[in-house]
Design an enzyme around this catalytic site. Structure first.
Site, PDB file in Angstrom:
ATOM      1  CG  ASP A  36       2.737  -3.069  12.441  1.00  0.00           C
ATOM      2  OD1 ASP A  36       2.176  -2.161  11.820  1.00  0.00           O
ATOM      3  OD2 ASP A  36       2.177  -3.723  13.365  1.00  0.00           O
ATOM      4  CE  LYS A  82       1.684   3.646  14.657  1.00  0.00           C
ATOM      5  NZ  LYS A  82       0.879   2.450  14.378  1.00  0.00           N
ATOM      6  CD  GLU A  96      -2.309  -1.806  15.169  1.00  0.00           C
ATOM      7  OE1 GLU A  96      -3.251  -2.640  15.201  1.00  0.00           O
ATOM      8  OE2 GLU A  96      -1.549  -1.686  14.203  1.00  0.00           O
ATOM      9  CD  GLU A  98      -4.855   2.597   9.660  1.00  0.00           C
ATOM     10  OE1 GLU A  98      -4.047   2.399  10.583  1.00  0.00           O
ATOM     11  OE2 GLU A  98      -4.810   1.970   8.575  1.00  0.00           O
TER      12      GLU A  98
HETATM   13  O1  KIV Z   1       2.314   0.548  10.284  1.00  0.00           O
HETATM   14  C1  KIV Z   1       1.972   1.619   9.794  1.00  0.00           C
HETATM   15  O2  KIV Z   1       2.403   2.014   8.710  1.00  0.00           O
HETATM   16  C2  KIV Z   1       1.018   2.439  10.522  1.00  0.00           C
HETATM   17  C3  KIV Z   1       0.366   3.543   9.753  1.00  0.00           C
HETATM   18  C4  KIV Z   1      -0.703   2.979   8.909  1.00  0.00           C
HETATM   19  C5  KIV Z   1      -0.151   4.602  10.636  1.00  0.00           C
HETATM   20  O3  KIV Z   1       0.742   2.188  11.654  1.00  0.00           O
END
Ligand code: KIV
Length: 265
Positions: free
Chosen positions: A45, A113, A115, A182
């Site tokens: 994102d 994914k 967070e 990260e």
């Molecule tokens: O959205 C993204 O590009 C990410 C990376 C920073 C790992 O989650």
């Protein structure tokens, strides 16, 4: 040709072979990246910032992720595709599973994914119960950053480092298949990578992670604004984008990237 799968990455971790990951948002880059040896294509994102020009990742919608995920899936044949669940799309377990199913069914995601740490366990449990592979994301959580100065290294003091480590273990126990870490000190990332059985992919997390990811435009040196310490321009000195990506993949595989100057201690 079939796509790479999670087993491949588990085996790579066991062999100590580093995993090369880049963000990808379109057909052309997706194809070029996998040709150049990138194994995981992350439809991140971060596209909110590097493609759309937003101030953060928060305005990105599920429809945006579907649009870009479809393009990446069309452009690649073997790369393992991870698609971010955007901000506000995993509040309840029902909406988490519904939205993840859209990403798997329509955006070509092999894995989604999201967070966060222990506060996401219910969402992760629901996804695992629905047989949807999940990638965790700990350390700096861009969806929680609301001001430009919020992009800070996480886990610098003992208590917050311990919490991130505990979260990583909890997420693995809940069934995530991969973890992005990260902006954390290299020592913490090393402990987490050694502790978990699943692959840990670092961004600003030092060389001891099981793989590395960069936002592709950062890797090509074409992102504007503040440049984080871990960003390296692999296009400098190369005569093509493909050569730059090959240089990135090789540097990751040889554990030459990230170097000390890219690392938080
Ligand atoms: O959205 C993204 O590009 C990410 C990376 C920073 C790992 O989650």
């Amino acid at each position: 040709m079939s796509r790479l799968d999670l087993n491949t990455f588990m085996q790579m971790k066991q062999r100590g072979e580093k995993i090369a990951v880049l963000t990808a948002y379109d057909v052309s880059f997706a194809g070029l990246f996998e040709q150049a040896g990138v194994e995981v294509l992350l439809v991140g994102d971060s596209l909110g910032m590097v493609i759309q020009g937003q101030a953060s990742t928060r305005p990105v919608s599920l429809a945006d992720m579907v649009y870009h995920g479809q393009a990446v899936a069309r452009g690649s044949q073997q790369g393992y595709i991870v698609v971010d669940m955007p901000y506000n799309t995993y509040q309840t377990t029902t909406e988490t599973v519904e939205n993840a199913r859209v990403l798997v069914g329509q955006a070509g995601a092999q894995m989604v994914k999201l967070e966060g740490g222990r506060e996401q366990l219910e969402a992760i449990n629901a996804l695992v119960a629905a047989s949807i592979p999940v990638c965790g994301h700990l350390g700096l959580l861009p969806q929680s950053v609301t001001t430009p100065d919020g992009y800070r290294v996480q886990g610098r003091d003992a208590a917050s480092a311990e919490r991130i480590l505990e979260d990583a273990v909890l997420l693995e126990q809940a069934g995530i298949g991969m973890l992005v870490l990260e902006c954390v000190p290299a020592g913490l990332a090393k402990r987490i990578s050694q502790r978990l059985l699943i692959p840990v992919i670092g961004i600003g997390a030092g060389v001891d992670c099981d793989g590395q990811v960069l936002v592709c435009y950062d890797m090509l040196g074409i992102s504007g604004g503040h440049k984080a310490r871990f960003v390296h321009n692999f296009l400098a000195g190369q005569d093509s984008i493909e050569a730059a990506v090959r240089a990135y993949v090789k540097a990751v595989k040889d554990a030459r990237y990230p170097a000390v100057e890219h690392t938080y201690q």
